[in-house]
Design a protein around this motif. Structure first.
Motif, PDB file in Angstrom:
ATOM      1  N   VAL A   1      -3.066  10.868   3.648  1.00 22.05           N
ATOM      2  CA  VAL A   1      -4.417  10.505   3.238  1.00 22.05           C
ATOM      3  C   VAL A   1      -4.454   9.061   2.756  1.00 22.05           C
ATOM      4  O   VAL A   1      -5.403   8.315   3.047  1.00 22.05           O
ATOM      5  CB  VAL A   1      -4.928  11.467   2.142  1.00 22.05           C
ATOM      6  CG1 VAL A   1      -6.289  11.006   1.606  1.00 22.05           C
ATOM      7  CG2 VAL A   1      -5.047  12.883   2.691  1.00 22.05           C
ATOM      8  N   GLY A   2      -3.421   8.638   2.030  1.00 21.26           N
ATOM      9  CA  GLY A   2      -3.356   7.245   1.601  1.00 21.26           C
ATOM     10  C   GLY A   2      -3.276   6.289   2.775  1.00 21.26           C
ATOM     11  O   GLY A   2      -3.853   5.197   2.741  1.00 21.26           O
ATOM     12  N   GLY A   3      -2.594   6.710   3.832  1.00 22.71           N
ATOM     13  CA  GLY A   3      -2.524   5.876   5.033  1.00 22.71           C
ATOM     14  C   GLY A   3      -3.877   5.724   5.701  1.00 22.71           C
ATOM     15  O   GLY A   3      -4.262   4.618   6.108  1.00 22.71           O
TER      16      GLY A   3
ATOM     17  N   ALA B   1       0.833  -1.214   0.000  1.00 25.54           N
ATOM     18  CA  ALA B   1       0.000   0.000   0.000  1.00 25.54           C
ATOM     19  C   ALA B   1       0.862   1.256   0.000  1.00 25.54           C
ATOM     20  O   ALA B   1       0.555   2.233  -0.690  1.00 25.54           O
ATOM     21  CB  ALA B   1      -0.924  -0.008   1.213  1.00 25.54           C
ATOM     22  N   PHE B   2       1.958   1.216   0.753  1.00 24.63           N
ATOM     23  CA  PHE B   2       2.855   2.379   0.788  1.00 24.63           C
ATOM     24  C   PHE B   2       3.484   2.616  -0.590  1.00 24.63           C
ATOM     25  O   PHE B   2       3.551   3.759  -1.055  1.00 24.63           O
ATOM     26  CB  PHE B   2       3.953   2.161   1.825  1.00 24.63           C
ATOM     27  CG  PHE B   2       4.946   3.294   1.883  1.00 24.63           C
ATOM     28  CD1 PHE B   2       4.668   4.444   2.601  1.00 24.63           C
ATOM     29  CD2 PHE B   2       6.156   3.219   1.200  1.00 24.63           C
ATOM     30  CE1 PHE B   2       5.575   5.496   2.647  1.00 24.63           C
ATOM     31  CE2 PHE B   2       7.064   4.250   1.239  1.00 24.63           C
ATOM     32  CZ  PHE B   2       6.775   5.403   1.968  1.00 24.63           C
ATOM     33  N   ARG B   3       3.932   1.556  -1.240  1.00 25.00           N
ATOM     34  CA  ARG B   3       4.543   1.707  -2.569  1.00 25.00           C
ATOM     35  C   ARG B   3       3.522   2.237  -3.580  1.00 25.00           C
ATOM     36  O   ARG B   3       3.876   3.035  -4.458  1.00 25.00           O
ATOM     37  CB  ARG B   3       5.113   0.369  -3.031  1.00 25.00           C
ATOM     38  CG  ARG B   3       6.340  -0.081  -2.261  1.00 25.00           C
ATOM     39  CD  ARG B   3       7.010  -1.285  -2.922  1.00 25.00           C
ATOM     40  NE  ARG B   3       8.169  -1.728  -2.158  1.00 25.00           N
ATOM     41  CZ  ARG B   3       8.148  -2.715  -1.272  1.00 25.00           C
ATOM     42  NH1 ARG B   3       7.004  -3.365  -1.052  1.00 25.00           N
ATOM     43  NH2 ARG B   3       9.231  -3.064  -0.619  1.00 25.00           N
ATOM     44  N   HIS B   4       2.286   1.804  -3.465  1.00 24.21           N
ATOM     45  CA  HIS B   4       1.242   2.295  -4.369  1.00 24.21           C
ATOM     46  C   HIS B   4       1.050   3.804  -4.209  1.00 24.21           C
ATOM     47  O   HIS B   4       0.999   4.542  -5.200  1.00 24.21           O
ATOM     48  CB  HIS B   4      -0.069   1.566  -4.073  1.00 24.21           C
ATOM     49  CG  HIS B   4      -1.252   2.135  -4.802  1.00 24.21           C
ATOM     50  ND1 HIS B   4      -1.478   1.923  -6.153  1.00 24.21           N
ATOM     51  CD2 HIS B   4      -2.271   2.935  -4.377  1.00 24.21           C
ATOM     52  CE1 HIS B   4      -2.573   2.557  -6.523  1.00 24.21           C
ATOM     53  NE2 HIS B   4      -3.075   3.176  -5.459  1.00 24.21           N
ATOM     54  N   ASN B   5       0.979   4.275  -2.973  1.00 20.79           N
ATOM     55  CA  ASN B   5       0.810   5.711  -2.735  1.00 20.79           C
ATOM     56  C   ASN B   5       2.053   6.498  -3.114  1.00 20.79           C
ATOM     57  O   ASN B   5       1.955   7.629  -3.603  1.00 20.79           O
ATOM     58  CB  ASN B   5       0.465   5.952  -1.258  1.00 20.79           C
ATOM     59  CG  ASN B   5      -0.960   5.590  -0.924  1.00 20.79           C
ATOM     60  OD1 ASN B   5      -1.892   6.362  -1.119  1.00 20.79           O
ATOM     61  ND2 ASN B   5      -1.164   4.376  -0.406  1.00 20.79           N
ATOM     62  N   LEU B   6       3.214   5.898  -2.889  1.00 15.45           N
ATOM     63  CA  LEU B   6       4.461   6.575  -3.255  1.00 15.45           C
ATOM     64  C   LEU B   6       4.554   6.739  -4.770  1.00 15.45           C
ATOM     65  O   LEU B   6       5.029   7.779  -5.260  1.00 15.45           O
ATOM     66  CB  LEU B   6       5.656   5.776  -2.737  1.00 15.45           C
ATOM     67  CG  LEU B   6       7.027   6.428  -2.930  1.00 15.45           C
ATOM     68  CD1 LEU B   6       7.119   7.729  -2.148  1.00 15.45           C
ATOM     69  CD2 LEU B   6       8.138   5.475  -2.498  1.00 15.45           C
ATOM     70  N   LEU B   7       4.089   5.742  -5.529  1.00 13.02           N
ATOM     71  CA  LEU B   7       4.093   5.849  -6.987  1.00 13.02           C
ATOM     72  C   LEU B   7       3.160   6.964  -7.451  1.00 13.02           C
ATOM     73  O   LEU B   7       3.508   7.724  -8.368  1.00 13.02           O
ATOM     74  CB  LEU B   7       3.683   4.516  -7.614  1.00 13.02           C
ATOM     75  CG  LEU B   7       3.582   4.482  -9.144  1.00 13.02           C
ATOM     76  CD1 LEU B   7       4.930   4.797  -9.774  1.00 13.02           C
ATOM     77  CD2 LEU B   7       3.072   3.119  -9.618  1.00 13.02           C
TER      78      LEU B   7
END
Length: 481
Positions: free
Chosen positions: A363-365, A90-96
C-alpha cells in the motif's frame, strides 16, 4: 468467493479515466505502464489472500512477494527519471512504520500467548461452562465477555475463547451454536473498536497520532450499540432451556504465575500509554520494555516450573524441539523440561505479522506512485467524509480492514477528529457484516466447521447491518459530524 473475486478485480477498472491520467506527487506514474503493473500485482496477490482457504496458501506469502516486486518496479521508475533517492527514502519510511507495528504486536502477542500457556483463558472457560446458566444466559455472558475482553486481548483470541465455550455448551444444539458464534464475532469486533489495543486498525490510528488514547473511548456507546442491536434480535432464536448436565464437568485451574503475568501486561499497557502521552515517545518503546520484563519473569518461572504439558493452540510447546538434558550433561539423569519464554514467543502468529509487512509495503508503494492521493480526492471530495467513511466500513467486510485502514491513513484526507473516529468505528465493526470480513469470523468458521458458515452468518447480516447504521447515527449524534 467468486463474486468477491470479480468485484475486487473490477475495483480499479471502474475508476474514472481522470484518475488514471492524473499526476501523483509530482510524477505521472499513475498512468504509466509500471504504475498499472504495480496495481495489477497488488490485486493478484490479494486475490490469493481472499482465497486462502481455497488455495491453502498462507496469506503472508503472496503479499510479501507482491511488496518486493512493487518496490523493485518503483525503484526502476524513479531511476529511469534520473531520481535515485526518492524511492529509497520512501521505502525506509514505510519500513519504519511497519517496524513499529511489528514490535508492538510481537510484544502484545507474547503476553497473550503466555497467559494462554498459563491457562488463564482455559480456567475462565471452565468456570463459564461449570456455571448453572441457561442457554440464553450463556449467550449473553459469552457476548459480554467477548465485548469487554477484546479491548485488552485481540479480537481473534477473544472470539476463539468464547466460541469454544459456545460449542462446549451447545454441542448438538445447532441453532444455539450458530447464533452464539455470530454473537461472539460481532461482540469481539465491536469491543475492539473503542480501544487502541482492541484491533490492529485502532492501533495504527493511535500510533499515527491521529487520535489520542482517551479519544477512542468516545466510541464506547456506538460500539456497544453495534453489538446489542443484533444480539437482541438474534436472542429470540435461542431456546429457553438449560445445557445438558454433563457439560458442566470440566474443571481447569490456572498455572502458577498467571495472575502475575496479567498484572505485568496491565502495567505494560500503562507504561506504554504514559510514555506515549507524556514523553511523546513511540508507543512501541513501552511495549518492548514490558516484553523484556516478561522475559525476566519467564526466567524466574523457568527456575521453578516443571510442567511439561500444555493445552490450547500452543499445546505441548515445551516438548517441541527441546534438547535432551542428559546429552548436555553427559549422564543419565532424568529429562527436566521447564517453562521457556522463547518457546512461547515462537507461538506468536508469524503469518499475521508477515502479512502486515506485505500490506504496509504494498500500500505504501501504491501511495508513492500517487494512486492513494488520487483515490482520496475521488472518494472524500465527491462523497463527503461521512458517507465515504460509512462506505469504507462496508468495504472492510469484503476486504480485510487492515489494508483499508492503512490506505486511509496513507491518504491522510483532511477530516475532523470525529470523522477519524467514525472511520475507526466503521472499519472495526464493518467486518462483522460478513463472516469473512474479520479474522474473528474466519477463525470461528474453522473452529465450528459446518455449523457456523458464510451462509448462516449471512442470514443475520440484516440485523448486524441495522446495528451498524444505528452505531453510526449514535456517533454522529453524540460526537458530532
Amino acid at each position: 468467493m467468486y463474486p468477491l473475486t470479480i468485484l475486487f478485480c473490477l475495483l480499479f477498472s471502474l475508476l474514472p479515466t481522470s484518475l488514471m491520467a492524473a499526476d501523483g506527487g509530482g510524477h505521472a506514474y499513475t498512468d504509466s505502464f509500471i504504475g498499472i503493473i504495480c496495481v495489477c500485482i497488488f490485486l493478484i496477490s490479494y486475490l490469493f489472500v481472499l482465497g486462502e482457504e481455497y488455495f491453502h496458501l498462507r496469506k503472508s506469502k503472496p503479499v510479501i512477494v507482491a511488496a518486493g516486486l512493487i518496490w523493485l518496479l518503483i525503484g526502476l521508475a524513479f531511476t529511469l527519471q534520473g531520481d535515485k533517492e526518492t524511492a529509497a527514502a520512501a521505502f525506509r519510511h514505510n519500513l519504519l512504520e511497519y517496524a513499529e507495528l511489528f514490535f508492538f504486536l510481537l510484544a502484545a502477542m507474547s503476553f497473550i500467548t503466555t497467559l494462554e500457556e498459563r491457562q488463564l483463558f482455559a480456567a475462565l472457560r471452565s468456570w463459564l461452562i461449570s456455571c448453572k446458566l441457561t442457554l440464553v444466559q450463556i449467550y449473553w455472558a459469552t457476548g459480554a465477555l467477548a465485548f469487554f475482553l477484546s479491548p485488552i486481548a485481540d479480537n481473534l483470541s477473544t472470539a476463539l475463547l468464547m466460541g469454544a465455550v459456545v460449542m462446549a455448551v451447545g454441542q448438538q444444539n445447532i441453532k444455539f451454536v450458530t447464533v452464539g458464534c455470530i454473537n461472539v464475532v460481532v461482540a469481539a469486533n465491536a469491543g475492539g473498536a473503542f480501544s487502541p489495543f482492541g484491533d490492529i486498525t485502532t492501533l495504527m490510528v493511535w500510533q499515527k497520532g491521529v487520535i489520542g488514547f482517551g479519544g477512542f473511548f468516545l466510541l464506547f456507546i456506538p460500539a456497544i450499540i453495534s453489538w446489542l442491536v443484533p444480539a437482541g434480535l438474534m436472542s429470540f432464536a435461542i431456546e429457553k432451556a438449560s445445557p445438558p448436565p454433563e457439560q458442566r464437568n470440566e474443571k481447569r485451574s490456572m498455572k502458577p504465575g498467571a495472575l502475575q503475568v496479567l498484572l505485568l501486561f496491565l502495567l505494560t499497557i500503562l507504561l506504554t500509554i504514559s510514555s506515549h502521552s507524556v514523553l511523546n515517545l513511540p508507543s512501541v518503546l513501552g511495549m518492548m520494555t514490558g516484553l523484556g520484563i516478561l522475559k525476566l519473569y519467564g526466567y524466574y518461572l523457568s527456575r521453578f516450573d516443571t510442567n511439561i504439558r500444555d493445552t490450547g493452540h500452543i499445546h505441548n510447546h515445551h516438548i517441541d524441539n527441546l534438547t535432551d538434558l542428559r546429552q548436555m550433561k553427559g549422564d543419565h539423569t532424568d529429562v527436566i523440561r521447564r517453562f521457556d519464554i522463547f518457546k512461547v514467543v515462537e507461538r506468536s502468529s508469524w503469518d499475521t505479522l508477515m502479512f502486515f509487512y506485505g500490506v504496509v509495503l504494498s500500500v505504501g508503494g501504491l501511495a508513492t506512485l500517487g494512486y492513494l492521493g488520487l483515490l482520496s480526492d475521488l472518494i472524500y471530495s465527491s462523497l463527503g467524509p461521512t458517507l465515504a467513511n460509512s462506505l469504507i466500513g462496508i468495504l472492510s467486510s469484503l476486504i480485510d480492514n487492515i489494508p483499508v485502514m492503512f490506505a486511509v491513513l496513507t491518504m491522510q484526507p483532511e477530516m475532523s477528529t470525529n470523522q477519524w473516529l467514525l472511520v475507526t468505528l466503521t472499519t472495526g465493526i464493518g467486518g462483522s457484516l460478513l463472516s469473512i470480513g474479520s479474522a474473528a469470523g474466519i477463525a470461528l468458521m474453522g473452529q465450528a466447521q459446518g455449523v457456523y458458515t458464510f451462509y448462516t452468518h449471512l442470514k443475520w447480516s440484516w440485523a448486524i447491518g441495522l446495528g451498524y447504521l444505528l452505531s453510526i447515527a449514535a456517533h454522529l449524534w453524540l460526537n458530532g459530524a
